[in-house]
Design an enzyme around this catalytic site. Structure first.
Site, PDB file in Angstrom:
ATOM      1  N   CYS A   1      -5.413  -2.454   7.158  1.00  0.00           N
ATOM      2  CA  CYS A   1      -6.338  -1.325   7.025  1.00  0.00           C
ATOM      3  C   CYS A   1      -7.719  -1.720   6.515  1.00  0.00           C
ATOM      4  CB  CYS A   1      -5.729  -0.241   6.144  1.00  0.00           C
ATOM      5  SG  CYS A   1      -5.078  -0.835   4.571  1.00  0.00           S
TER       6      CYS A   1
ATOM      7  N   CYS B   1       0.835  -1.205   0.000  1.00  0.00           N
ATOM      8  CA  CYS B   1       0.000   0.000   0.000  1.00  0.00           C
ATOM      9  C   CYS B   1       0.870   1.256   0.000  1.00  0.00           C
ATOM     10  CB  CYS B   1      -0.922  -0.002   1.213  1.00  0.00           C
ATOM     11  SG  CYS B   1      -1.967   1.470   1.321  1.00  0.00           S
TER      12      CYS B   1
END
Length: 365
Positions: free
Chosen positions: A196, A100
């Site tokens: 996340c 990410c």
């Protein structure tokens, strides 16, 4: 003279909020950017993105900056989540936060910021960057307990040259004090943990939505004896102790294990769908002195020296381990540790350091 513009990634947490505040105080023209990277579950109890956006808007209003909301969900699914599922399907344990960072926060976000006319981007990561000898170095944060350079090792020279880390030399406790002194309501907000897009929901439930679990045998590595049944190899990782449901079995005379010692995951056979376990934390099968890493990424663009003493982190929550690079080429490298390492996990990243400088790393084979 017009102010230089920096775009700060705001998450709604205290770290990114204080990063934006400090840059504003330093005279930058600060634009906040809230990234929406996941959108399937916004109605669910586990998703916090709505509250995070409310917090971002409140902080931005308090410190006097504009905020833009950008949706990177398509990029995230394609570049991060698809790889996450593929790795679990192959029996490995990936770290999506690393991907990410390199693909979304320091690529899609960076590209967007440059389109806005920014000179730099900034985040609330605990890490540092400096220019040295014509190259940009990625550094550990001053606050060693919060250092996040491990998650940033895939950043390259172009990305680092455009990046500011305002919290590089600040301790977490002081970040909270700064937020409190400035009246930011996120001063005491709990740190986000876990992956996340999973949030606080049970990992097994989440993964089962995308990959159908397949039950199979749990076998003892030492002699192949069947010890029980697993509910899917993807739910288990090297060194795992909880969730095996074989804890009450007494077995004597096996390396590293006594009568009541716990059982640990020691390997997987993907073809046969078998999970292998051993008894005792110090079983020899859990200890390994070397590893091979692939998908290499070196911050400077240069490979590390062979037979040179470095330190490495074979997982995030571990102290730096002395090691040497035995062999390195474009495809893979072999790292040998001074002491055997416990439960080296395929799919996790090993990150190499020279003192405070993060050199880069790769994915454990």
């Amino acid at each position: 003279m017009s102010k230089k513009t920096v775009v700060v990634g705001l998450s709604g947490g205290v770290d990114s909020s204080v990063a934006a505040l400090l840059l504003k105080q330093q005279g930058w023209n600060v634009i906040g950017l809230f990234m929406k990277n996941w959108e399937d579950d916004d109605t669910e109890e586990y998703c916090s993105s709505r509250q995070d956006l409310i917090d971002v808007m409140s902080v931005a209003d308090k410190i006097g900056i504009d905020v833009e909301v950008v949706n990177f969900a398509a990029e995230y699914r394609e570049r991060v989540f698809a790889e996450f599922l593929s790795e679990y399907q192959a029996g490995r344990t990936p770290n999506p936060d690393i991907l990410c960072n390199s693909e979304i926060k320091f690529k899609a976000f960076l590209d967007h910021a440059m389109q806005l006319g920014a000179e730099k981007i900034a985040t609330g990561h605990y890490a540092g960057v400096r220019e040295f000898d014509g190259k940009f170095q990625l550094l550990k944060a001053e606050d060693g307990t919060k250092d996040q350079s491990y998650f940033l090792y895939r950043l390259n020279q172009a990305q680092l040259s455009k990046t500011l880390f305002p919290l590089a030399d600040i301790y977490k406790r002081d970040v909270r004090k700064i937020a409190e002194a400035e009246g930011l309501h996120v001063a005491a907000k709990k740190d986000s943990t876990g992956i996340c897009f999973i949030g606080e929901r049970p990992f097994k439930d989440f993964l089962s939505r995308y990959l159908p679990p397949k039950k199979g045998e749990i076998r003892r590595l030492d002699d192949g004896k069947v010890m029980g049944e697993h509910d899917g190899l993807m739910f288990h990782t090297m060194g795992q102790r909880k969730g095996l449901h074989i804890g009450g079995i007494k077995e004597k005379g096996h390396p590293g294990g006594g009568d009541h010692d716990a059982w640990f995951v020691a390997g997987k056979d993907m073809e046969k769908n078998v999970l292998y376990v051993v008894q005792g934390h110090d079983h020899p099968a859990l200890l390994k002195g070397d590893l091979v890493a692939e998908q290499l990424s070196w911050v400077s663009g240069n490979e590390p020296h062979t037979h040179w003493v470095y330190t490495a982190k074979p997982r995030y929550r571990t102290s730096d381990q002395p090691c040497e690079v035995e062999r390195v080429d474009a495809e893979s490298c072999e790292i040998r540790f001074a002491e055997p390492q416990w439960a080296l996990t395929p799919g996790q990243s090993v990150v190499l350091y020279e003192s405070r400088v993060c050199l880069g790393g790769g994915v454990i084979r």
